[in-house]
Design an enzyme around this catalytic site. Structure first.
Site, short mmCIF file in Angstrom:
data_model
loop_
_atom_site.label_atom_id
_atom_site.label_comp_id
_atom_site.label_asym_id
_atom_site.label_seq_id
_atom_site.Cartn_x
_atom_site.Cartn_y
_atom_site.Cartn_z
N GLU A 230 0.83 -1.21 0.00
CA GLU A 230 0.00 0.00 0.00
C GLU A 230 0.86 1.26 0.00
O GLU A 230 0.73 2.14 0.85
CB GLU A 230 -0.96 -0.01 1.19
CG GLU A 230 -1.94 -1.18 1.15
CD GLU A 230 -2.97 -1.13 2.27
OE1 GLU A 230 -2.89 -0.23 3.14
OE2 GLU A 230 -3.87 -1.98 2.26
N GLU B 271 -3.71 -9.00 -0.17
CA GLU B 271 -4.25 -8.84 1.19
C GLU B 271 -5.76 -8.83 1.08
O GLU B 271 -6.32 -8.02 0.33
CB GLU B 271 -3.74 -7.54 1.83
CG GLU B 271 -4.07 -7.38 3.31
CD GLU B 271 -3.34 -6.19 3.90
OE1 GLU B 271 -2.11 -6.09 3.70
OE2 GLU B 271 -3.98 -5.35 4.54
#
Length: 777
Positions: free
Chosen positions: A428, A507
């Site tokens: 991220e 994820e």
């Protein structure tokens, strides 16, 4: 001169032990014992004459932060779990044999948290900001040799600038350390690379690439010999390449490569994680300069745009979890047995993949994945140059200078592990991925990995790619495998628009929708759930633990794990859960003992199962049979609550294959002690988990109430820590008294000598519990 350990539990400790064995021409000494520690800054502690006699005597691995006090005002804050941070110093006094005076001596750290500086006898060896990276320093030319001539290693670990992470890091020399002695002509650090470029059931080509360094003052001629042992230890191939030798000038290096054929290889897979060993020797005539033993696996692994992940020619759905590096109450200094226990619990659920979120792990963790048959996404960073909320003092300050170095070191160290099938170079990332600078950062790391290890693809965990437009601006197109966090249907849409892309969920959440996006789309290589086990930090006070995992930090199961097992396990699965309260929105629990039994009127029950049909019984009366839903959703019943026994019976083709049963508990009466392992080795990496469960007179677990359990031990063992599954537990972990949470708590036991250790648990109003653990060599 060099201490070795005796191998007791081969399945658990083979990796740790191998690092303590000597290869011909190379001596490796465990360097974990007898350090001195000071918490705080100490001016002059890098100097040899510094007075350290009053410092604390400790062994490493050592995480001093975990022994601190939880405080909402600690600067680590939400990310660091509200535990203390600061500066810590370590010093070690040691002697070197005079026979080693003409050899090369280096020290290798598996990880120091963080911003470490290291000195030998007052000489500054270097600094490594990244606390997760392994590194080594050459001590040659700075040592004293001979009896009575002391050397001093000094290490300063600086975690003072906070907050430095979004999750708990630990502090200090929290991983293993070793001293390595080699000849001037030797194999380069991480200098052997074993690959299997051609694999079939009949034969496999094993390619061995070895870099030799000559630090002597004369030219040498060196040849490389390779023996390959199979998983039973038998010689699978004995041979030699570069038979004429290779001339290496002083101060130069040479890389020697060769291919070998192994007949009828046993392929590495999650079902049969067969490990071979390459014994690589560098010799000249009868003299062996150096040797290394490198475990490896023979297998093919490929990510494809249509079949997802293919291992040994067959599609394998990666059913993965993300794991942080802490071990709960043990902090960042985690004995290997803790990971073996956790991984086995996850494997029992059906997990076959691990993402190392979001940093390099201890090398023995990867050894364990090799032996236990997990495929691994090996990840390097949580940040590049842009920081994240609650991580302003973190790695982003060092990425520009150290990012490529740390990435290369991770890959060099890890590339022989057959468990690793893909690298991830960011989680991220908040850097701008829409301009040339963002493209360059990614491409530089991906290209570096391809140069260092050309056998595995590269991905990263993209953050809201539709928002950042990386699916459209060319960024995703340059990725080997496109990885995305959450928003699973967006990844499906991206592949629909770009059917040539290889895609994976880096994820993912626990929802049914997320699971179906994997189950129903063959081209999705797999998913990594957030998370496999609870971890310290990333929690809002009063919570100090992130509790989104399949398992709590003690290894306790949750309804989430039961549901996931029904989706991922190949075995018949039946688990009963119920709404905790009358309210429909209340969480699920796996018991039949409501906290307020007089006001618990309607029971809303779900059964997680992969069986063809499930029949539910309450006190012997059938409540009906329900078939397996096509969308894998649970089978639900609602009925008036009755004390007694609820039982679910799962059938396949009309035959009972699995059952589950819950009973209403009476009044708490006694403590039941169980242990996950009744025999442990007297070494740092082995532990036993003793679980105290409050039960009624009939042995039925009592999930309610709050009992304080006092653990005591007699004999050759120590209670290292105690813990429970409470996310808001603020008690210090070394305390021997622990509150129960949902009727349970644990004590983690280590050996201190050889013999029988007797653990006793007491609590006011309850009958005592006792159990024995054998401590062996």
């Amino acid at each position: 001169m060099i201490k070795t350990y005796t191998l007791i539990f081969i399945s658990l400790f083979s990796a740790a032990i191998s690092k303590a064995q000597n290869n011909e021409g190379r001596e490796i000494t465990p360097f974990d014992k007898a350090w001195l520690f000071y918490q705080g800054d100490a001016s002059g502690a890098d100097k040899t004459g510094f007075a350290d006699t009053q410092w604390q005597k400790i062994d490493v691995p050592h995480d001093w932060s975990i022994f601190g006090t939880y405080d909402k005002n600690n600067p680590t804050g939400r990310g660091g779990g509200y535990l203390p941070a600061g500066i810590g110093w370590y010093r070690k006094h040691f002697e070197m044999d005079v026979a080693d005076a003409q050899k090369l001596v280096s020290i290798e750290f598996d990880g120091v948290m963080a911003n470490s500086d290291v000195w030998i006898n007052g000489y500054h060896l270097g600094k490594r900001p990244y606390g997760y990276i392994s590194f080594a320093y050459d001590l040659t030319g700075h040592l004293n040799f001979g009896k009575g001539k002391t050397n001093i290693i000094a290490v300063r670990a600086d975690n003072e600038v906070q907050p430095a992470s979004r999750y708990y890091t630990g502090a200090g020399i929290y991983r293993h350390v070793r001293l390595i002695v080699t000849n001037p002509v030797h194999i380069e650090h991480w200098g052997v690379f074993v690959t299997t470029p051609k694999v079939s059931p009949e034969k496999a080509v094993v390619h061995v690439k070895t870099t030799i360094v000559n630090t002597s003052k004369a030219k040498v001629s060196a040849a490389v010999f390779v023996n390959i042992l199979d998983e039973t230890g038998k010689v699978a191939l004995a041979g030699k390449y570069d038979p004429a030798g290779h001339d290496i000038a002083p101060g130069k290096s040479a890389t020697v490569e060769g291919d070998y054929e192994v007949r009828n290889p046993t392929l590495w897979s999650p079902q049969h994680p067969a490990l071979y060993k390459a014994i690589v020797k560098v010799s000249s005539g009868a003299k062996t300069f150096d040797s290394e033993t490198v475990p490896f696996g023979i297998r093919t692994a490929e990510f494809t745009a249509d079949k997802g992940f293919v291992l040994n020619g067959k599609k394998l759905m990666i059913k993965g979890v993300c794991l942080h590096h802490d071990g709960g109450a043990l902090g960042a200094a985690v004995p290997l047995r803790v990971w073996e226990r956790r991984l086995q619990l996850l494997k029992d659920i059906g997990v076959n993949g691990i993402r190392t979120s979001h940093n390099p792990v201890a090398p023995e963790f990867l050894d364990l994945c090799d032996r236990m048959g997990f495929v691994v996404m090996d990840e390097n960073f949580d940040t590049w140059e842009a920081n994240k909320v609650r991580g302003a003092g973190g790695y982003d300050k060092f990425f520009k200078e150290w990012g490529l170095t740390d990435t290369k070191d991770m890959v060099l160290r890890d590339r022989n592990h057959p468990s690793i099938v893909i690298y991830s170079i960011g989680n991220e990332i908040h850097d701008n991925l829409g301009d040339s600078s963002g493209f360059k950062k990614y491409r530089d790391m991906q290209d570096l990995i391809h140069q260092t290890d050309g056998t595995r693809p590269v991905t990263m965990a993209l953050f809201r790619p539709n928002v950042s437009k990386v699916y459209d601006n060319g960024f995703a197109k340059m990725m080997d495998v496109v990885g995305q966090n959450y928003r699973e249907n967006e990844l499906v849409d991206a592949h629909t628009a770009h059917p040539d892309w290889k895609v994976i969920g880096t994820e993912n959440g626990h929802t049914l929708t997320a699971w179906l996006s994997l189950r129903d789309h063959e081209y999705v290589a797999g998913q990594f759930l957030w998370t496999g086990v609870d971890y310290l930090g990333e929690a809002d006070w009063p919570n100090v633990v992130n509790g989104q995992a399949l398992l709590d930090r003690t290894g306790g199961s949750r309804p989430l794990s039961y549901q996931r097992e029904s989706w991922w396990s190949d075995k018949p699965v039946v688990h009963i859960v119920r709404k905790r309260d009358d309210a429909a929105a209340s969480p699920m629990v796996a018991d039949w003992t409501p906290a307020d039994i007089s006001n618990y009127t309607m029971a809303r029950v779900s059964v997680y199962s992969n069986c063809d049909e499930v029949e539910l019984f309450l006190n012997g009366k059938s409540l009906g049979t329900k078939p397996k839903p096509a969308d894998d959703s649970p089978r639900d019943w609602t009925m008036p609550f009755e004390k007694g026994t609820i039982k679910a019976v799962g059938k396949n083709k009309g035959k009972i294959v699995q059952t589950d049963e819950l009973k209403t508990a009476g009044q708490p009466a006694k403590i039941l002690l169980t242990v996950d392992k009744s025999k442990i080795a007297n070494i740092w990496d082995d532990v036993a988990y003793v679980t105290a469960t409050v039960v009624d007179a009939n042995g039925v677990p009592c999930p309610n109430g709050n009992h304080v359990i006092d653990f005591n031990i007699t004999g050759p063992g120590v209670i290292t820590v105690t813990d429970n599954g409470d996310l808001a537990n603020h008690d210090a972990f070394p305390l021997h008294a622990r509150h129960t949470y949902r009727g349970k708590c644990i004590a983690i036991i280590k050996g201190s000598a050889i013999g029988k250790a007797i653990i006793k648990a007491t609590s006011q109003g309850l009958a005592d519990g006792t159990i024995t653990v054998d401590i062996v060599k």
